[in-house]
Design a protein around this motif. Structure first.
Motif, short mmCIF file in Angstrom:
data_model
loop_
_atom_site.label_atom_id
_atom_site.label_comp_id
_atom_site.label_asym_id
_atom_site.label_seq_id
_atom_site.Cartn_x
_atom_site.Cartn_y
_atom_site.Cartn_z
N UNK A 69 -34.64 -43.29 -42.23
CA UNK A 69 -35.53 -42.95 -43.34
C UNK A 69 -36.91 -42.52 -42.89
N UNK A 70 -37.36 -43.02 -41.74
CA UNK A 70 -38.70 -42.72 -41.27
C UNK A 70 -39.78 -43.50 -41.98
N UNK A 71 -39.39 -44.44 -42.87
CA UNK A 71 -40.39 -45.24 -43.59
C UNK A 71 -41.12 -46.17 -42.63
N UNK A 72 -42.38 -46.48 -42.98
CA UNK A 72 -43.18 -47.40 -42.18
C UNK A 72 -42.65 -48.82 -42.37
N UNK A 73 -42.42 -49.49 -41.25
CA UNK A 73 -42.00 -50.89 -41.26
C UNK A 73 -43.01 -51.70 -40.46
N UNK A 74 -43.56 -52.72 -41.08
CA UNK A 74 -44.48 -53.64 -40.40
C UNK A 74 -43.68 -54.88 -39.99
N UNK A 75 -43.81 -55.28 -38.74
CA UNK A 75 -43.00 -56.40 -38.27
C UNK A 75 -43.70 -57.20 -37.18
N UNK A 76 -43.38 -58.48 -37.11
CA UNK A 76 -43.88 -59.35 -36.05
C UNK A 76 -42.96 -59.33 -34.84
N UNK A 77 -41.86 -58.60 -34.93
CA UNK A 77 -40.86 -58.58 -33.85
C UNK A 77 -41.21 -57.46 -32.87
N UNK A 78 -41.34 -57.81 -31.59
CA UNK A 78 -41.61 -56.76 -30.60
C UNK A 78 -40.32 -56.01 -30.28
N UNK A 79 -40.45 -54.76 -29.93
CA UNK A 79 -39.30 -53.89 -29.64
C UNK A 79 -38.30 -53.91 -30.80
#
Length: 460
Positions: free
Chosen positions: A145-155
């Protein structure tokens, strides 16, 4: 008075640990500026050293109580805040959540839209004004989708790297707590594991007729508190399992020891370096038990995912520079590029052969110390939590000089300067060699004998 002094030092260590994780910001090195966490870590190591010196004058009975209380106090203080140098435990939580939903952690990357329903607010916070905000929050594009995802998970765009014992632990922790709690479940596991190792060391040292005070080397160590509890690295579980394996083999229970060794290797792979000291002249039992255990733990994941169970491991090794040899900061001085990888493999293999040949599995502690310590000095990883495997072996041998290894690796993490890291590792190597020579009683320079004066006979 000696008990009071030691208790005060331990209280100061606990308070300093709590403040370092509760007050100081998430570590992010800026060139030309020494981070507050660097000074805090240095202070913790100084208090640790002073505590060990003070404990030497405390009676054995009182010292056992102090070791246990200090281990609990410092470990609990390490839970006063979220991780401060690593976000690995966010991946641990996600892998556990995914497995408890009936999905293999090797099947999808965390940012995959197929897992949207499993996303929790603390692992995947919503963007603020189209941006990801927060100390531990990273931004990635959602695949497809290319949507922005904010996450605390690296890689978050690659599959997990962790082997099956780790995945079983992650799933077990989240089965008990659910997906909502943030970092404290893995921190609590780290604290309980740390205390378990402390108790094992106290009992094993006493049984072996050694000084139980040495258990403080583990129980009070800043690395155990910060990387085993605060940052919750799964390496602390592999350290416990390797210690159990070594104790079992030393007591003659080779099958059980091999099972524990296989489970330890299936936690982080690195504990395979603990095998040479346990093999002896009849290595078959330990090898078969460990290999069968290793593959039995992997089997359910292999059935579900096939070769995908390797996850991001090949990519990780390339990313970290181990494939090209650029990660070996000491060896690259004499063997640049991929040549340092070959040299590292030869040195580790040679050390393994010597340790296997010279070590009696009934007393494997020096062999474990040398094998793990030399490997860390050869490989010189950026991550000091790998040294959690070494610290129980330091405690079981009393060879405190080897604490220079985790201290040097800690410096490498906090101050990313290759030149400074080379200096600290060099100092650690020299210090260990000098202390080892002194322990062996070798004389480098024959001391000058005082000149004998001729006897003067008084005249009669």
């Amino acid at each position: 008075m000696r008990i009071v002094v030691t208790s005060v030092l331990l209280a100061l260590s606990a308070v300093a640990t709590a403040l370092s994780v509760a007050v100081l910001p998430f570590y992010g090195y800026e060139k030309g500026r020494v981070e507050p966490l660097v000074w805090a870590t240095l202070g913790l190591w100084v208090l640790f050293a002073l505590s060990l010196v003070s404990l030497r004058r405390v009676s054995t009975k009182s010292s056992v109580v102090l070791v246990l209380v200090g281990s609990l106090a410092i470990g609990a203080a390490a839970m006063f805040g979220p991780p401060n140098t690593s976000t690995d435990s966010a991946r641990y939580a996600w892998d556990g959540i995914v497995q408890n939903a009936g999905i293999s952690p090797y099947s999808y990357v965390p940012s995959d839209p197929a897992l949207r329903e499993l996303r929790t607010d603390w692992l995947f916070p919503a963007p603020v004004d189209g941006e990801c905000v927060g100390e531990r929050i990273m931004s990635v594009d959602e695949p497809g989708t290319g949507d922005l995802v904010c996450t605390a998970i690296n890689r978050a765009t690659v599959p997990t790297i962790y082997p099956p014992t780790s995945e079983i632990v992650f799933a077990g922790v989240r089965l008990l707590t659910g997906p909502a709690p943030e970092y404290w479940p893995m921190q609590l596991l780290g604290l309980l594991t740390s205390l378990g190792v402390t108790v094992l060391l106290l009992g094993s040292l006493r049984k072996a007729g050694k000084d139980p005070r040495w258990a403080a080397i583990w129980g009070w160590c800043p690395l155990v508190a910060t990387e085993g509890v605060t940052n919750s690295h799964i390496d602390i579980v592999s350290a416990l399992l390797l210690l159990v394996a070594t104790l079992l083999v030393a007591s003659g229970r080779r099958w059980a020891g091999g099972v524990a060794l296989g489970a330890s290797i299936a936690t982080k792979l690195i504990p395979v370096i603990g095998a040479p000291a346990l093999l002896g002249r009849r290595p078959g039992t330990v090898i078969v038990a460990s290999v069968v255990t290793f593959f039995a733990l992997y089997l359910p994941y292999v059935i579900a995912n096939g070769p995908e169970v390797l996850g991001y491991l090949p990519g990780y090794l390339t990313e970290e520079g181990y494939e090209s040899g650029t990660r070996f900061i000491m060896l690259s001085l004499v063997a640049p590029g991929s040549a340092s990888l070959v040299l590292a493999a030869l040195l580790v293999a040679a050390t393994g052969v010597i340790v296997w040949w010279r070590t009696d599995p009934a007393d494997p502690w020096i062999g474990q110390l040398v094998m793990i310590g030399v490997t860390l000095l050869v490989v010189t990883p950026r991550y000091p939590w790998y040294a959690l495997l070494l610290i129980p072996m330091i405690a079981m041998t009393g060879r405190w000089e080897w604490l220079a290894v985790p201290l040097a690796l800690t410096e490498r993490l906090l101050i990313p300067s290759v030149d400074l890291a080379r200096l600290t590792v060099s100092v650690a190597i020299v210090f260990i060699i000098v202390m080892s020579i002194r322990r062996a009683g070798w004389v480098i320079i024959t001391p000058r004998q005082p000149r004998k004066h001729a006897e003067v006979v008084p005249r009669m």
